[in-house]
Design an enzyme around this catalytic site. Structure first.
Site, PDB file in Angstrom:
ATOM      1  N   GLN A 222       0.857  -1.195  -0.026  1.00  0.00           N
ATOM      2  CA  GLN A 222       0.241   0.123  -0.157  1.00  0.00           C
ATOM      3  C   GLN A 222       0.623   1.254   0.126  1.00  0.00           C
ATOM      4  O   GLN A 222       0.521   2.424   0.226  1.00  0.00           O
ATOM      5  CB  GLN A 222      -0.825  -0.309   1.363  1.00  0.00           C
ATOM      6  CG  GLN A 222      -1.356  -1.411   1.437  1.00  0.00           C
ATOM      7  CD  GLN A 222      -2.659  -0.870   2.621  1.00  0.00           C
ATOM      8  OE1 GLN A 222      -2.558  -2.890   3.164  1.00  0.00           O
ATOM      9  NE2 GLN A 222      -2.996   0.029   3.259  1.00  0.00           N
ATOM     10  N   ARG A 369      -7.652  -1.266   8.458  1.00  0.00           N
ATOM     11  CA  ARG A 369      -8.935  -0.417   7.712  1.00  0.00           C
ATOM     12  C   ARG A 369      -9.656   1.148   9.346  1.00  0.00           C
ATOM     13  O   ARG A 369     -10.212   1.397   9.270  1.00  0.00           O
ATOM     14  CB  ARG A 369      -9.917  -0.785   7.578  1.00  0.00           C
ATOM     15  CG  ARG A 369     -11.022  -0.145   6.570  1.00  0.00           C
ATOM     16  CD  ARG A 369     -12.179  -0.880   5.925  1.00  0.00           C
ATOM     17  NE  ARG A 369     -13.476   0.385   4.832  1.00  0.00           N
ATOM     18  CZ  ARG A 369     -13.648  -0.323   4.387  1.00  0.00           C
ATOM     19  NH1 ARG A 369     -14.018  -2.046   4.513  1.00  0.00           N
ATOM     20  NH2 ARG A 369     -14.394   0.673   3.632  1.00  0.00           N
ATOM     21  N   CYS A 370      -8.177   1.809   9.258  1.00  0.00           N
ATOM     22  CA  CYS A 370      -8.442   3.094  10.429  1.00  0.00           C
ATOM     23  C   CYS A 370      -7.173   3.553  10.438  1.00  0.00           C
ATOM     24  O   CYS A 370      -6.248   2.703  10.165  1.00  0.00           O
ATOM     25  CB  CYS A 370      -8.890   2.364  11.632  1.00  0.00           C
ATOM     26  SG  CYS A 370      -8.029   1.826  12.491  1.00  0.00           S
ATOM     27  N   GLU A 739     -12.479   4.485   5.885  1.00  0.00           N
ATOM     28  CA  GLU A 739     -12.835   3.965   7.230  1.00  0.00           C
ATOM     29  C   GLU A 739     -13.460   3.771   8.401  1.00  0.00           C
ATOM     30  O   GLU A 739     -13.566   2.852   8.868  1.00  0.00           O
ATOM     31  CB  GLU A 739     -11.418   3.621   7.797  1.00  0.00           C
ATOM     32  CG  GLU A 739     -10.091   3.491   7.141  1.00  0.00           C
ATOM     33  CD  GLU A 739      -8.504   3.870   7.110  1.00  0.00           C
ATOM     34  OE1 GLU A 739      -7.996   3.609   6.670  1.00  0.00           O
ATOM     35  OE2 GLU A 739      -8.498   4.732   8.145  1.00  0.00           O
TER      36      GLU A 739
END
Ligand SMILES: Cc1cc2nc3c(=O)[nH]c(=O)nc-3n(C[C@H](O)[C@H](O)[C@H](O)COP(=O)(O)OP(=O)(O)OC[C@H]3O[C@@H](n4cnc5c(N)ncnc54)[C@H](O)[C@@H]3O)c2cc1C
Lengths: 793, 291
Positions: A222, A369-370, A739
């Site tokens: 990523q 996801r945060c 998110e």
């Protein structure tokens, strides 16, 4: 001359179909395993079957004898090149291949490079490792016991299993507020270990070319530029001769931020063998060894006035980081942005202390996801609020309303020092309660209770910090957290845009083009978006923590504005007026006062190559590096209703209402997709997901039969609403949304089930709310806390 | 997925398939839907020398009713076919209730009922259903065919009574003498999950009197559990509240659950009790509605 319709050209606010889906749904994506290079070899990893053991010996002789085996690597061989250990993103070290000890089940012990993966796997099975078992530590209580075996005996000055102590906030002020409180509401919670579980596991193809000296690595990441920096610094290779290519990514969710041992081994193998080496991780490898999420315990306390005003908050977290402290987060925050909890409430005092421990479990602590532990922060916050409402005998919606920051209080400095800048929190709550029919549901609930049926409603309201960072406060290993974009307009008015972010499902190829369309009036279809190749993309910190739109997306707008500024000069030249007399409308410059006399952005582009004025540099391109002045703060309110079956503890979701205020929506359809995906993950965490370990440290959850991902069958439907409060400092007013629902969602589900269980005096069930735990709470009329038991008979 | 090396044969006749198994001397395995075997190969928990793929064998994908009411399911009849079968809805309520609860839609497209019985997973749904129905398995081998009652066919967890050179060609559900009734309930953590606990109830009714009752459980013991006492408790009785309660208690007592990450032993027993009760109550209310 009619004005351009921004929606028609795919600008801001257009629910444009995702351009990347065209290749994905046809099976034409290029994921890591689709890449085949001439002469490519295959690597397989031998992993430790035990959680904690000293390695007495590793015998690889049988593996070498298998025809087709090219190389067998062990920790000792890595050590001769100073590569047995590598730094983590949190100033710790992590083993690449174990030398002295294995410290978690699934740890990399050796690897084989062979002509095909079957041979490599056979050879891994032929390696004989002699382990001397050591007691395994699988939770913080064991880790902190006085006689606990030392996990990190490799580190100097490490006498215990504590990874860190950390604290933030006003301790004395908080103590004073607690002393004056009418009511103190306490709760202990556990956010279980979960795993991001992208559908595509990790992998790499390293290709070292001795002739050119160039190392090309295709890699599931990523954040390709961070990897390049890490490879340059760890492997001491010249940075300009390293090219990291992140191909299509089959989901990341934070799992693909860290640098994994497999990457490093494949790189070394390619350098030694001078052939491309491919490593594709299998599902079990991914689940048991790569970056997990959560695994944090909380002792939380709220100091309250009887009327519901919150006077102070005190939190102590104990986090389980596994064998190596490898959290991927801004370096100076040891427990991420846990202290962003309660940012949506107006609370004068707050204090957080945090202890991190080592255990014999996989490392990671990634921001699943945060933004860096924000999921835990908001879950704890909303569970504490719910418990406080129950302790005060107050309606939970009312308690929230009393304490939410009011619209005219912005900018608002939180007790922990964050600056929130905008929002309509009360309005979002109203919209949500109205949509779910709050009052009516309460009436139905009371009637149902009479009939022995258990209905429940749960609310979660939160604002979360996105878009790390600003360079003053946020860095990763010293590299500041800005991002970048580079826009090149071709002579026919088509363009290519590159950024330092890396899409993995967020839809950048679609939405970045929409920002360009908004800024320049070039139709989105005329803009190609390219990311992920460090040889061509500008330097950026990658995509995680919902930072793409807040940071890279802002850079796109800024780069486009620079292009527009230059196009204005070209327009003035073409229109034969001075620059001051040129006015911009979407996609076109015209002469002030004479709207009919104009040139399009495409005509300007052609002029940049074919008809530029004397003294003006040819070409039409610009780059922008964007350092945001602040984080962005989207707000969300999620409300869930459930019915619990008292006989089995099974709960069904009746309704889910989501009200998201993520500022300006670039592409409403993509935003909705992100929210639905996030709510699905929230539901999964609340209802079924956890990775646990037995007493020997065996991972329970090493495949998708044990670690459950919800399917379309059981995932409830979602009703989405929006409120839009533009971000005051972002160039197009966007706040980021990738998110929000994963972060804010879980508490709404849990609060709903616990609301249904109120008649039984149950205050807490820790996630996941498996039917047996719910049933236990009902039948024994008691809380069910802690990680689910693994095996008790 | 990188299994150990194996040879692969896909014969076109049953005789050839049996001959291959015979030559394999126990080192060969039958491949039907592959939904249990392939995961084992992937994890290298199974490493047969030879795979005998029976998917090309002709005429085994049927399920049908004989004139006397016997139901026969061929070895290549997929779960999905049973799920969509009007025949089962009409003739066999327990099977019709179970079919959509086996695994997930993708697995159901490939997996077979007979393969599921052969696999003998203690959590397998079909073994419980066929046990409740008192079914049999037809095995074909070099010495011809034989019929094995389900109770003898499943010999333990993941073990069956087939000899290495035999293929299970058919499952047989005996004709119901009375009006068939019953159902299947399964607690799963999500679609595609194996049972935390499940109960199959198969009744034959004459008027409102139960003439035969089979109750079997899965997920709650080292093997499929035939709750014979529970079945016996219903036989010859009408489904009164007392009879239902007694049967449900006996079924719960027959369960041998373990505490694990799916739930505690006590909980699983409670689920069995609840499911048996619910299925039986549903039989009563269906009958009342029909009347
Ligand atoms: C994700 C997933 C979820 C699942 N969930 C469930 C569930 O909830 N409930 C459930 O009951 N099952 C479940 N299953 C298993 C599934 O039902 C299988 O289809 C079934 O267990 C085996 O049938 P098969 O035809 O696929 O057999 P195969 O996988 O081909 O074979 C299984 C075993 O039986 C042997 N065998 C198969 N057919 C014959 C034959 N005719 N003669 C002799 N030996 C034979 C094979 O040699 C092998 O040992 C699941 C499977 C998966 C992959």
């Amino acid at each position: 001359m009619t004005a351009l319709d921004e929606i028609k050209i795919g600008g801001l606010g257009a629910s444009r179909r995702r351009v990347e889906d065209n290749r994905f749904i046809r099976g034409k994506g290029t994921y890591i395993d689709d890449i085949v290079l001439p002469g490519m070899l295959h690597m397989e990893i031998l992993r430790s079957p035990v959680a904690h053991a000293r390695i007495r010996s590793i015998d690889t002789s049988k593996a070498w004898e298998i025809p087709g085996v090219r190389l067998v690597l062990t920790g000792d061989m890595m050590a001769t090149r100073n590569l047995a250990w590598m730094p983590t993103l949190s100033y710790d070290t992590q083993a690449v291949l174990a030398t002295d000890k294995v410290r978690f089940q699934g740890q990399e012990v050796a690897c084989v490079i062979a002509d095909d993966p079957y041979i490599a796997k056979d050879a891994c099975e032929a390696i004989v490792v002699d382990y001397e078992p050591l007691p395994a530590i699988v939770n913080p209580t064991q880790a902190m016991a006085p006689d606990a075996p030392l996990i990190r005996d490799d580190k100097e000055n490490q006498a215990d299993n504590i990874a860190f102590h950390w604290q933030v906030g006003d301790k004395e002020g908080t103590d004073r507020a607690f002393a004056e409180a009418d009511v103190i509401s306490k709760i202990s919670l556990h956010y279980p270990r979960s795993h991001p579980s992208p559908i595509e596991c990790c992998g790499s193809i390293a290709d070292f070319d001795r002739a050119t000296g160039k190392l090309t690595v295709y890699l599931t990441t990523q954040a390709p530029h961070i990897v390049r920096a890490a490879v340059a610094m760890v492997a001491e290779l010249p940075e300009h001769m390293i090219r990291i290519v992140s191909p299509d990514i089959g989901g990341g969710f934070g799992n693909k931020v860290p640098v994994y041992p497999g990457y490093v081994m494949s790189i070394l193998a390619s350098i030694l063998l001078e052939r491309p080496v491919k490593w594709i991780e299998d599902r079990t490898g991914n689940l048991i060894s790569t970056g997990f999420g959560r695994d944090v315990y909380l002792d939380g306390e709220l100091a309250l006035r009887r009327d519901g005003r919150i006077l102070a908050v005190r939190m102590h977290t104990t986090s389980d980081h596994g064998a190596f402290f490898g959290d991927a987060q801004p370096s100076k925050f040891k427990i991420g942005l846990m202290h962003s909890a309660f940012s949506c409430y107006d609370i004068p005092y707050a204090y957080l202390s945090a202890t991190g421990v080592y255990t014999n479990k996989a490392p990671g602590g990634v921001a699943y996801r945060c933004s860096f532990r924000v999921t835990e922060a908001m879950f704890f916050q909303e569970r504490m609020i719910e418990a406080a409402a129950s302790d005060l005998g107050m309606d939970p919606a009312e308690l929230r309303r009393i304490n939410l920051v009011r619209d005219d209080d912005f900018p608002h400095r939180t007790a922990w020092g964050f600056l929130t800048d905008s929002g309509q929190y009360g309005r979002c709550l109203d919209v949500a309660l109205e949509a779910i029919g709050y009052e009516e549901f309460r009436r139905q609930q009371a009637q149902a209770r009479e009939a022995g049926r258990l209905l429940g409603i749960g609310i979660s309201t939160m604002t979360e910090p996105l878009g790390a960072g600003n360079s003053r406060e946020y860095d990763i290993l010293g590299i500041k957290m800005f991002d970048s974009a580079e826009l090149r307009v071709h002579l026919t008015g088509r363009a290519i845009l590159r950024t330092g972010a890396r899409t993995q499902g967020q839809g950048h190829e679609t939405t970045w083009a929409q920002i360009v369309a908004h800024e320049l009036g070039i139709p989105a279809d005329d803009v190609l978006v390219e990311e992920g190749d460090t040889d061509t993309a500008p330097f950026g910190m990658g995509t995680y923590a919902s930072r793409s739109t807040p940071v890279a997306g802002a850079a796109v707008a800024m780069a486009a504005r620079k292009v527009r500024a230059k196009a204005r000069k070209l327009a003035a030249h073409l229109l034969e007026v001075s620059e001051e007399d040129v006015e911009w409308e979407l996609g076109r410059f015209h002469v002030r006062g004479a709207p009919d006399r104009g040139v399009t952005i495409q005509e300007c582009a052609m002029a940049a190559y074919a008809n530029m004025p004397d003294g003006l540099e040819p070409g039409l391109e610009a780059s922008a590096y964007y350092d945001p002045p602040n984080l962005t703060w989207p707000f969300a309110c999620y409300v869930v209703t459930v019915e619990v079956d008292p006989e089995t503890g099974v709960w069904d979701v009746l309704n889910v209402v989501a009200v998201d205020d993520c500022g300006v929506r670039i592409n409403p359809m993509v935003v909705e997709g992100q929210i639905m995906g996030g709510l699905t993950e929230a539901y999964a965490m609340a209802s079924m997901q956890f990775i646990t370990f037995d007493a020997e440290g065996n991972c329970i959850g090493s495949n998708f039969m044990d670690y459950l991902l919800p399917t379309a069958w059981e995932t409830p439907g979602f009703e989405l609403h929006e409120v839009v409060t533009p971000c005051p400092h972002h160039p197009i007013g966007a706040k980021g949304v990738g998110e929000c629902a994963t972060v804010g969602g879980p508490a709404a589900f849990v609060n709903a089930v616990l609301d249904a269980l109120k008649p039984f005096g149950v205050r807490n069930i820790d996630m996941p709310l498996l039917p047996d735990r719910v049933h236990e709470a009902i039948s024994r009329r008691r809380d069910v806390s802690g990680a689910p038991p693994v095996r008790t008979d | 997925m990188y299994p150990s090396r194996f040879r692969y044969e896909a014969p076109r006749s049953l005789d050839d398939a049996i001959a291959l198994l015979q030559a394999g001397q126990g080192e060969a395995k039958v491949l039907a839907g592959g939904q249990s075997l392939v995961p084992l190969l992937k994890l290298r928990f199974a490493a047969p020398e030879l795979l005998v793929d029976i998917n090309n064998l002709p005429g085994l994908d049927y399920h049908r009713v004989d004139p006397d009411g016997t139901i026969r399911i061929g070895a290549l009849c997929r779960h999905a076919t049973l799920e969509r079968s009007p025949l089962l809805v009409e003739r066999q309520p327990t099977m019709a209730a179970a079919a959509p609860l086996v695994a997930d839609p993708l697995v159901r497209n490939r997996g077979t009922l007979v393969g599921s019985l052969c696999h003998a997973d203690p959590q397998g749904d079909w073994a419980a259903v066929v046990t409740a129905l008192g079914g049999r398995v037809v095995a074909a081998g070099p010495r011809g065919r034989r019929e094995i009652p389900i109770g003898e066919f499943v010999t333990g967890p993941f073990e069956n009574a087939l000899r290495y050179d035999e293929i299970a060609v058919e499952a047989v559900i005996p004709a119901s003498k009375g009006q068939p009734a019953g159902g299947y309930l399964k607690l799963e953590r999500r679609v595609g999950d194996f049972a935390t606990a499940a109960a199959a109830v198969a009744l034959e009714l004459s008027g409102d009197v139960v003439t035969r009752a089979g109750i079997a459980l899965c997920g709650v013991g080292p093997s499929t559990i035939d709750a014979t006492d529970a079945g016996r408790a219903l036989t010859g009785r009408t489904l009164t509240a007392a009879a239902i309660e007694e049967a449900a208690d006996l079924a719960a007592a027959a369960a041998q659950p373990r505490t694990d990450h799916r739930g505690s032993a006590a909980y699983k027993r409670q689920v069995v009790r609840t499911f048996v009760t619910r299925i039986l109550r549903n039989v009563v209310s269906t009958a009342e509605r029909a009347a």
